[in-house]
Scaffold this motif. Structure first.
Motif, mmCIF file in Angstrom:
data_model
loop_
_atom_site.group_PDB
_atom_site.id
_atom_site.type_symbol
_atom_site.label_atom_id
_atom_site.label_comp_id
_atom_site.label_asym_id
_atom_site.label_seq_id
_atom_site.Cartn_x
_atom_site.Cartn_y
_atom_site.Cartn_z
ATOM 1 N N TRP A 275 0.827 -1.201 0.000
ATOM 2 C CA TRP A 275 0.000 0.000 0.000
ATOM 3 C C TRP A 275 0.865 1.255 0.000
ATOM 4 C CZ3 TRP A 275 -4.692 1.481 -1.049
ATOM 5 C CH2 TRP A 275 -5.171 2.697 -0.568
ATOM 6 N N TYR A 313 -9.753 8.354 -11.785
ATOM 7 C CA TYR A 313 -9.063 8.387 -10.486
ATOM 8 C C TYR A 313 -9.827 7.608 -9.428
ATOM 9 C CZ TYR A 313 -7.130 10.155 -6.126
ATOM 10 O OH TYR A 313 -6.567 10.235 -4.872
ATOM 11 N N PHE A 314 -11.145 7.797 -9.362
ATOM 12 C CA PHE A 314 -11.928 7.096 -8.343
ATOM 13 C C PHE A 314 -11.975 5.596 -8.612
ATOM 14 C CE2 PHE A 314 -13.679 11.295 -7.223
ATOM 15 C CZ PHE A 314 -13.598 11.197 -5.849
ATOM 16 N N VAL A 315 -12.052 5.194 -9.875
ATOM 17 C CA VAL A 315 -12.020 3.765 -10.193
ATOM 18 C C VAL A 315 -10.689 3.156 -9.773
ATOM 19 C CG1 VAL A 315 -11.983 2.097 -12.094
ATOM 20 C CG2 VAL A 315 -13.703 3.914 -12.068
ATOM 21 N N TYR A 316 -9.596 3.840 -10.081
ATOM 22 C CA TYR A 316 -8.259 3.359 -9.735
ATOM 23 C C TYR A 316 -8.086 3.255 -8.221
ATOM 24 C CZ TYR A 316 -3.157 2.962 -10.329
ATOM 25 O OH TYR A 316 -1.846 2.538 -10.326
ATOM 26 N N SER A 317 -8.455 4.326 -7.501
ATOM 27 C CA SER A 317 -8.271 4.322 -6.051
ATOM 28 C C SER A 317 -9.151 3.277 -5.377
ATOM 29 C CB SER A 317 -8.565 5.715 -5.480
ATOM 30 O OG SER A 317 -9.887 6.115 -5.780
ATOM 31 N N ASN A 318 -10.373 3.093 -5.864
ATOM 32 C CA ASN A 318 -11.251 2.073 -5.277
ATOM 33 C C ASN A 318 -10.738 0.668 -5.562
ATOM 34 O OD1 ASN A 318 -13.130 3.789 -4.072
ATOM 35 N ND2 ASN A 318 -14.291 4.023 -5.951
ATOM 36 N N LEU A 319 -10.203 0.457 -6.752
ATOM 37 C CA LEU A 319 -9.615 -0.857 -7.064
ATOM 38 C C LEU A 319 -8.432 -1.143 -6.139
ATOM 39 C CD1 LEU A 319 -9.667 -0.995 -10.985
ATOM 40 C CD2 LEU A 319 -11.003 -2.390 -9.393
ATOM 41 N N GLY A 321 -8.061 0.016 -3.086
ATOM 42 C CA GLY A 321 -8.615 -0.277 -1.769
ATOM 43 C C GLY A 321 -9.170 -1.697 -1.690
ATOM 44 N N ILE A 322 -9.862 -2.110 -2.735
ATOM 45 C CA ILE A 322 -10.390 -3.482 -2.765
ATOM 46 C C ILE A 322 -9.258 -4.497 -2.802
ATOM 47 C CG2 ILE A 322 -11.724 -5.121 -4.156
ATOM 48 C CD1 ILE A 322 -13.445 -2.735 -5.073
ATOM 49 N N GLU A 324 -6.220 -4.124 -1.656
ATOM 50 C CA GLU A 324 -5.545 -4.200 -0.360
ATOM 51 C C GLU A 324 -6.339 -5.072 0.618
ATOM 52 O OE1 GLU A 324 -3.834 -1.338 3.211
ATOM 53 O OE2 GLU A 324 -5.624 -0.810 2.088
ATOM 54 N N THR A 325 -7.656 -4.921 0.610
ATOM 55 C CA THR A 325 -8.487 -5.763 1.478
ATOM 56 C C THR A 325 -8.362 -7.232 1.100
ATOM 57 O OG1 THR A 325 -10.067 -3.945 1.753
ATOM 58 C CG2 THR A 325 -10.838 -6.150 2.312
#
Length: 372
Positions: A275, A313-319, A321-322, A324-325
């Motif tokens: 991360w 940007y939001f698609v990339y950042s959410n991917l 985050g997913i 990392e989980t």
């Protein structure tokens, strides 16, 4: 080269200006939340600005990639709108020429992001936890906010002060407590804190008040008026706050990962390392999308490419985050880390860049076959 110098100057200034705007917005949002908690009595007003400073420091490694991404996008978009890119293309300076200055400027922002992700963000996270721990273990007196009923942890006392002066004196005091099975209520016009010189115990000296003790209507109920009543402040034990994984210094995180890489808890250290590194990698991947999405013309709205860029940007950042989980839960192999997200987004960006460099649509739709 004059073109490169002009690009460096404008892109850097635009990125810094966007970063400053994002920083101000984030500070205002954080301050609103912190002040709301202070008003509710969840934390002391004295630590609001301390927490605000550390929270701001912890978000710099997120703001820098976004500011650089939008800075490159808006700079090249303006050059397209003002036909500067058209003139440059006529002179033999195509879109691919800007990849080198974009990446060179990205090295500076990437280095700052790397330092923030591996040093300043963990440091700020540790300090935030320490401040929160100290705030939650502060004395009853330190927890009192004017005009707010505050319940002291551990003692169960409910304390209210109408006004707290700068020297610490209190006005309009109300204290409700349950001691030895008896309900007691103290009311006083004023009071001041002090420390016993012999024992070191802390007290609040209440002046000109009334003590109500017991249950109303029962034989043991009594009302006492007093000139001075010394209310003891219960001391609180303070323990060092536990350090979360996100707050571990990088050298300690690496040591923990090496020692636990074959055990179950090693997945958390592995995910945290990926991360932190991923924030810097994302900056360069986003730079590719900025070059691709910067294209515009006079027939398009000025905000169309900006809207698409924000969606990317939001698609990339959410991917991320997913991913990392999933990495923490070992849904993907540890060696894969977040690389599959970075790699997938980079491949799409390179394909779009190739299409843009050859003046082709980003997404080629199959031609419709006419009816016979």
């Amino acid at each position: 080269m004059i073109i490169n110098r002009a690009f460096y100057r404008e892109a850097a200034m635009t990125s810094l200006a966007i970063g400053l705007v994002l920083l101000v917005v984030m500070v205002l949002m954080s301050m609103t939340l912190l002040l709301g908690r202070a008003v509710r009595g969840d934390q002391s007003e004295a630590v609001v600005f301390i927490l605000l400073g550390f929270q701001t420091l912890a978000k710099l490694d997120v703001l820098l990639p976004l500011a650089f991404y939008l800075g490159i996008l808006l700079t090249l978009s303006r050059w397209y709108r003002d036909s500067e890119m058209t003139v440059l293309a006529a002179c033999g300076v195509g879109l691919m020429h800007f990849m080198r200055p974009v990446m060179m400027l990205g090295l500076i922002f990437g280095a700052l992001t790397l330092v923030g992700a591996f040093y300043f963000t963990p440091l700020a996270t540790r300090q935030i936890e320490n401040v929160k721990s100290e705030s939650s273990h502060r004395s009853e007196l330190g927890a009192i906010s004017p005009g707010v009923f505050t319940e002291a942890q551990g003692t169960g006392r409910i304390v209210y002060a109408e006004k707290i002066e700068e020297n610490g004196n209190l006005q309009g005091i109300f204290v409700s407590s349950l001691e030895e099975g008896k309900q007691g209520v103290l009311v006083a016009k004023s009071g001041h804190p002090y420390t016993d010189s012999k024992t070191g115990d802390k007290f609040i000296a209440l002046h000109d008040g009334t003590l109500y003790e017991g249950e109303p209507g029962e034989a043991g109920y009594r009302i006492l008026e007093y000139n001075v009543y010394n209310l003891r402040i219960e001391p609180k034990k303070f323990g060092e706050a536990p350090v979360p994984t996100a707050g571990l210094p990088t050298h300690e995180l690496l040591r923990q990962y090496v020692s636990a890489r074959f055990r179950d808890e090693g997945r958390l250290f592995n995910a945290e390392l990926h991360w932190r590194l991923g924030k810097t990698i994302a900056l360069f991947v986003l730079a590719l999308y900025a070059v691709v999405l910067a294209y515009t013309d006079v027939r398009r709205g000025r905000m169309s490419n900006l809207f698409v860029a924000i969606v990317v940007y939001f698609v990339y950042s959410n991917l991320l985050g997913i991913a990392e989980t999933m990495l923490q839960n070992e849904r993907v192999p540890r060696a894969a880390g977040l690389w599959w997200v970075h790699g997938g987004m980079a491949l799409v960006a390179l394909y779009f860049l190739r299409q843009r460099a050859h003046d082709r649509p980003l997404i080629s739709l199959p031609a419709r076959v006419g009816r016979r």
